[in-house]
Motif scaffolding. Structure first.
Motif, mmCIF file in Angstrom:
data_model
loop_
_atom_site.group_PDB
_atom_site.id
_atom_site.type_symbol
_atom_site.label_atom_id
_atom_site.label_comp_id
_atom_site.label_asym_id
_atom_site.label_seq_id
_atom_site.Cartn_x
_atom_site.Cartn_y
_atom_site.Cartn_z
ATOM 1 N N GLY A 47 0.852 -1.230 -0.010
ATOM 2 C CA GLY A 47 -0.126 0.036 0.035
ATOM 3 C C GLY A 47 0.752 1.265 -0.003
ATOM 4 N N VAL A 48 0.287 2.500 0.100
ATOM 5 C CA VAL A 48 0.936 3.512 0.382
ATOM 6 C C VAL A 48 1.395 3.840 1.697
ATOM 7 N N ALA A 49 2.913 4.131 1.590
ATOM 8 C CA ALA A 49 3.676 4.513 3.105
ATOM 9 C C ALA A 49 3.071 5.845 3.440
ATOM 10 N N PHE A 50 2.975 5.742 4.638
ATOM 11 C CA PHE A 50 2.374 7.120 5.539
ATOM 12 C C PHE A 50 3.954 8.270 5.425
ATOM 13 N N THR A 51 3.375 9.443 5.289
ATOM 14 C CA THR A 51 4.421 10.479 5.112
ATOM 15 C C THR A 51 3.803 11.651 6.074
ATOM 16 N N CYS A 52 4.504 12.599 6.915
ATOM 17 C CA CYS A 52 3.860 13.676 7.451
ATOM 18 C C CYS A 52 3.612 14.725 6.447
ATOM 19 N N ASN A 53 2.762 15.521 6.756
ATOM 20 C CA ASN A 53 2.401 16.702 5.913
ATOM 21 C C ASN A 53 3.117 17.932 6.188
ATOM 22 N N PRO A 54 4.037 18.365 5.564
ATOM 23 C CA PRO A 54 4.703 19.741 6.037
ATOM 24 C C PRO A 54 3.852 21.148 5.839
ATOM 25 N N ALA A 55 2.735 20.673 5.215
ATOM 26 C CA ALA A 55 1.936 21.933 5.107
ATOM 27 C C ALA A 55 1.038 22.050 6.352
ATOM 28 N N VAL A 56 0.981 21.089 7.184
ATOM 29 C CA VAL A 56 0.335 21.165 8.398
ATOM 30 C C VAL A 56 1.265 21.571 9.535
#
Length: 146
Positions: A110-119
């Motif tokens: 599946g798709v790996a999780f990454t943090c969102n720098p925009a948040v």
């Protein structure tokens, strides 16, 4: 299931104002109280959960493949469940920048999780993945091998 906030500011929904403005993802369950289903928080900091099902295709009792969603005909052949839990710190760390780091909860399925720098602060939380595989005794699909 995982809800985005630990203590909703305006129940029943979750908002950016939860947990004093820093929402803490929380593992919760639904529990029947009287005639009403009530959310009961279990563990703070659980951000994501990934599950893979091990399929025994040749009848030897061991999983040859792991899939996100077994086909209907494969449920009788499920012999293991791999659970990956992404935990996150409750407060951000000012010197930490997690941007670009990937957390793979599904072993490439599946798709790996990454943090969102925009948040704001999203990439400043310390994260760890915990993985465990469980054997499933599937009595509905008994096989010749024991």
């Amino acid at each position: 299931y995982v809800r985005p906030g630990s203590r909703p500011a305006a129940p029943p929904g979750c908002a950016a104002t939860d947990d004093a403005g820093l929402p803490i993802p929380t593992l919760v369950r639904q529990q029947l109280q009287g005639r009403t289903m009530v959310e009961v928080p279990l563990v703070q900091g659980v951000e994501r959960i990934g599950v893979l099902y091990g399929i025994d295709a040749d009848g030897d009792g061991r999983a040859e493949t792991q899939v996100l969603t077994p086909a209907v005909v494969d449920w009788a052949n499920v012999v293991s469940v791999r659970v990956a839990v992404l935990m996150r710190s409750l407060t951000p760390r000012t010197l930490l920048n997690d941007a670009g780091k990937q957390y793979d909860l599904t072993a490439g399925n599946g798709v790996a999780f990454t943090c969102n720098p925009a948040v704001a602060n999203d990439c400043q939380f310390q994260r760890r993945v915990f993985v465990q595989t469980f054997q499933v005794r599937n009595v509905a699909g008994r096989r010749g091998a024991i």
